[in-house]
Write a protein that holds these residues in place. Sequence first.
Motif, PDB file in Angstrom:
ATOM      1  N   THR A 234      -4.790  92.338  26.561  1.00 10.05           N
ATOM      2  CA  THR A 234      -5.070  92.770  25.194  1.00 10.05           C
ATOM      3  C   THR A 234      -3.839  93.301  24.492  1.00 10.05           C
ATOM      4  OG1 THR A 234      -7.344  93.284  25.826  1.00 10.05           O
ATOM      5  CG2 THR A 234      -6.502  94.290  23.801  1.00 10.05           C
ATOM      6  N   TRP A 235      -3.016  94.112  25.208  1.00 12.38           N
ATOM      7  CA  TRP A 235      -1.840  94.706  24.561  1.00 12.38           C
ATOM      8  C   TRP A 235      -0.896  93.631  24.037  1.00 12.38           C
ATOM      9  CZ3 TRP A 235       3.111  93.666  26.106  1.00 12.38           C
ATOM     10  CH2 TRP A 235       3.298  93.140  27.390  1.00 12.38           C
ATOM     11  N   LEU A 236      -0.730  92.541  24.799  1.00 10.22           N
ATOM     12  CA  LEU A 236       0.170  91.470  24.377  1.00 10.22           C
ATOM     13  C   LEU A 236      -0.407  90.713  23.184  1.00 10.22           C
ATOM     14  CD1 LEU A 236       2.686  89.797  24.706  1.00 10.22           C
ATOM     15  CD2 LEU A 236       1.593  88.555  26.585  1.00 10.22           C
ATOM     16  N   ALA A 243       2.492  90.745  14.627  1.00 11.43           N
ATOM     17  CA  ALA A 243       3.678  90.046  14.135  1.00 11.43           C
ATOM     18  C   ALA A 243       3.332  88.751  13.423  1.00 11.43           C
ATOM     19  CB  ALA A 243       4.635  89.756  15.289  1.00 11.43           C
ATOM     20  N   GLY A 244       2.027  88.420  13.348  1.00  5.30           N
ATOM     21  CA  GLY A 244       1.612  87.203  12.666  1.00  5.30           C
ATOM     22  C   GLY A 244       1.640  85.972  13.534  1.00  5.30           C
ATOM     23  N   ASN A 256       6.861  83.811  23.252  1.00  2.56           N
ATOM     24  CA  ASN A 256       6.831  84.316  21.870  1.00  2.56           C
ATOM     25  C   ASN A 256       7.122  85.811  21.821  1.00  2.56           C
ATOM     26  OD1 ASN A 256       6.251  81.851  20.647  1.00  2.56           O
ATOM     27  ND2 ASN A 256       4.048  82.092  20.927  1.00  2.56           N
ATOM     28  N   TYR A 257       6.642  86.535  22.821  1.00  6.88           N
ATOM     29  CA  TYR A 257       6.874  87.980  22.857  1.00  6.88           C
ATOM     30  C   TYR A 257       8.361  88.291  22.998  1.00  6.88           C
ATOM     31  CZ  TYR A 257       6.572  92.839  24.423  1.00  6.88           C
ATOM     32  OH  TYR A 257       6.734  94.199  24.538  1.00  6.88           O
ATOM     33  N   VAL A 258       9.034  87.570  23.880  1.00 11.53           N
ATOM     34  CA  VAL A 258      10.476  87.796  24.068  1.00 11.53           C
ATOM     35  C   VAL A 258      11.247  87.392  22.818  1.00 11.53           C
ATOM     36  CG1 VAL A 258      12.498  87.121  25.426  1.00 11.53           C
ATOM     37  CG2 VAL A 258      10.320  87.587  26.566  1.00 11.53           C
ATOM     38  N   LEU A 259      10.800  86.347  22.140  1.00 14.27           N
ATOM     39  CA  LEU A 259      11.440  85.958  20.878  1.00 14.27           C
ATOM     40  C   LEU A 259      11.346  87.087  19.865  1.00 14.27           C
ATOM     41  CD1 LEU A 259      11.439  82.707  18.947  1.00 14.27           C
ATOM     42  CD2 LEU A 259      10.296  84.614  17.860  1.00 14.27           C
ATOM     43  N   LEU A 260      10.169  87.713  19.766  1.00 16.76           N
ATOM     44  CA  LEU A 260      10.003  88.804  18.814  1.00 16.76           C
ATOM     45  C   LEU A 260      10.745  90.056  19.259  1.00 16.76           C
ATOM     46  CD1 LEU A 260       6.180  88.380  18.130  1.00 16.76           C
ATOM     47  CD2 LEU A 260       8.042  87.832  16.550  1.00 16.76           C
ATOM     48  N   PRO A 265      14.955  82.697  21.177  1.00 13.62           N
ATOM     49  CA  PRO A 265      13.915  81.688  21.384  1.00 13.62           C
ATOM     50  C   PRO A 265      13.924  81.160  22.819  1.00 13.62           C
ATOM     51  CG  PRO A 265      15.168  81.255  19.379  1.00 13.62           C
ATOM     52  CD  PRO A 265      15.912  82.300  20.133  1.00 13.62           C
ATOM     53  N   LEU A 266      12.747  80.974  23.377  1.00 15.05           N
ATOM     54  CA  LEU A 266      12.563  80.387  24.706  1.00 15.05           C
ATOM     55  C   LEU A 266      11.543  79.261  24.597  1.00 15.05           C
ATOM     56  CD1 LEU A 266      12.110  83.709  26.737  1.00 15.05           C
ATOM     57  CD2 LEU A 266      14.231  82.424  26.469  1.00 15.05           C
ATOM     58  N   HIS A 267      11.536  78.386  25.602  1.00 16.70           N
ATOM     59  CA  HIS A 267      10.516  77.323  25.610  1.00 16.70           C
ATOM     60  C   HIS A 267      10.134  77.027  27.048  1.00 16.70           C
ATOM     61  CE1 HIS A 267       8.127  74.053  24.067  1.00 16.70           C
ATOM     62  NE2 HIS A 267       8.657  73.244  24.962  1.00 16.70           N
TER      63      HIS A 267
END
Length: 812
Positions: A234-236, A243-244, A256-260, A265-267
């Motif tokens: 839930t926290w994630l 952040a939208g 996406n969390y690490v990107l923010l 950027p990661l993939h």
Amino acid sequence: MRVSLNWLKELVDIDITPEELGKILTIAGFEVEGIEDLRTFAEGVVVGKVVEVEPHPNADKLSVCQVDVGDNARLNIVCGAANVRANIYVPVAQIGTYLPAIDLKLRQTKLRGVPSEGMICSLAELGLEKESAGIYIFSEENLQPGKDVRPLLGLDDVILDLATTANRADALSMVGIAREVAALTGASLRLPKIPEVSIPQDRGWLGLEIADRQACPAYLGTVIEGVKLAPSPTWLKRRLQAAGVRPINNVVDVTNYVLLEWGQPLHAFDRERLQAVAGSDSLTIGVRFAKNEESLTTLDGQRRSLTGQNLLITANDRPVALAGVMGGEETEVHAETKNIILEAALFDPVVIRRSARSQNLRTEASTRYERGVNQVELDAASARAIALLKELAGAEAIEQSIVDGRPDPASRGSIELRLDRINEVLGVVKKEDGVGYIEAEEVEQILTALGCRLEKIEGKTNIWKVTVPPYRYRDLEREIDLIEEVARLYGYDRFCDTLPEKTEPGYLSFDYRVKNKLRNALRSVGLTEVVQYSLVKPTGKEITLANPLFAEYSALRTDLISGLLDAVEYNYSQGNGVLNAFEIGRIFWRGEEGLQEADAVGGIMGGDLYPQGSWTRGGKPAPMSWYEAKGILESVFDRLGIEVEYRSTREDSRLHPGRTASLWLDGQHLGIFGQLHPQIRQQRDLPDAVYVFQLAFDILLTALGKEELATKKFQVYSTYPGTERDLAFFAPTGISVSQIEKTINRAGGALLERVELFDEYKGKNVPEGQRSLAFNLIYRASDRTLTDEEVEPVHQKIRDALVEQFEVTLRS
């Protein structure tokens, strides 16, 4: 950039209101476009326990619920959700609660005859989802009825929507914003701890092949096995939603969390799908530019035709992703994914910008790569993602392959900063005890807070060597950049707004005054000024842009006539008649010294000069003649006070070969004037006669800058009558009228006031190869009436000069 205040408080120790923080950031250059208070979404909504559920007596799809909301209070609520049942904890909006997501204020009401004292809410009704299938049921057990639901749903947060400038790539991450807030407020910074991850290097299971090291300076590929795909905790989810970003699953959500968090950027690729695309269990991840006729289906389901500007990620040379922009659909993580390959890479900002623009595709990843991500923290972001995948998905990293061409951060050097230069640029500032200059201690405090390292230069007072932190390499490159940072953090509102001691009135430059003079002259003869793009559609002759915004505007114009023709054609096709217009603009061309540019003056004329008098011609228009168009242009030259020579030419294939003249001023080629070629006129469906001209502005500027033209002088009019004489003769057709007029004026001297051609004849009784010309000459003196005895010798001198120079045959 949407910044969660709760997340920010975990990174920096601040205790100020969102409005105060927004004001601080705005003054520092980060405009707060909006503050979204999520607390208002569920104000008054509490935890409720459904104690009993009974069918509604008058409706099959409704249920009557007894809901415990604390303080020994039970509410009778009618609910229409199919998933409602006894012994669950749910969010309950009581009477008087306002839900802004659905614009509803709860009032006591009856539903099919049964009283309802509130509403059991879904996530859509609380503004957390666009659509919900039923009411929200808390997964937690033993919750306290009556407790505020906002902390449980992540609605105890405030979102600041920041607009970041293009030079601040670091501000597109929570860590970057936290650093900025810490520097602005003096609060302590608590960055996420990056665990030390020990991964076997280059075991041969994953190969890397980078074709262009400038386009991709570094690439980290990590093989991760044993992934247990599941919904994120839930926290994630809450952080991504704030952040939208839409939560998908624990693997994608971690990237996406690490990107923010870090702005990197990661993939994640599904390894088995990569192997299927590659056609082999042995994988080599490559980075190269696309080849002709290659295509790729991206994650948005679009089949994209690739160009040479697109940088690709490949598996055994098969395209699997648009590097730095978006992954491919064939290799995405899916419900059956067990093993992944995690990509963490650096790409050249210009390459990614061109690639994204060529595909009309802008993503969160490309936005950050275009601005330039922090090269030094690439490994930290990768390690953070690997640790989270291990924690949330039970995954294990078994191999990491690295290609690293990043420059050593120590090789960048330092920037010299002088306190005297700071105060010279910034001036006087407001202090607690009055006004003064920024002091050395304040400079050191500000720059140290930004992460810079300052070292005083020995033997020099208040001069430092400043080492910039890696995350600010792209925007702190010169001394003036550091001065700007000092001003920004010191506070723009603390600078004194003193005016200069002396002010001087503004003035127009000579170039601009000449342009205004030209505009007035051209408007006075009935021409309308137009302004057109200097960027045009390429035809092969123009200078093309390397990085155009649009294909239709990807070349620089080489003349003004083409654009004026397009404008007239469009205007005429709309039934508005011929546009008699002019333009003063810049043109570009390739010369011997490379690319060159200059200002030019262009014009176009045509149609009926006197449309109001068409009734005298039976309603038929009268096309403009060559002499009428030439007269309009000569009227402009007369107003400017210059004499222009016309010479026959065929240099422009767009113009009529027999009705085109090159224009000369003081022995220099001024431009061209002529009638549009009949074939082009027919192709564009224009009226019978259209005339164009183009003049070199720099030659006009030189001529109009001469003293005799720049300074106006009054010339007294003669009050005495003039004496007229006519002069007729046969002249060879190869001799222009302008040459003859020059000779007449030179021979006539001061007594000759004006010479004008009034007749030309070719045909019967005229010798072959010649034409008959007749001129009217006016003689006048300013202090007397001329006698025949004074005029006749001058007139004879003109006759003799014409016979001698051009071998004319006199007829009078």
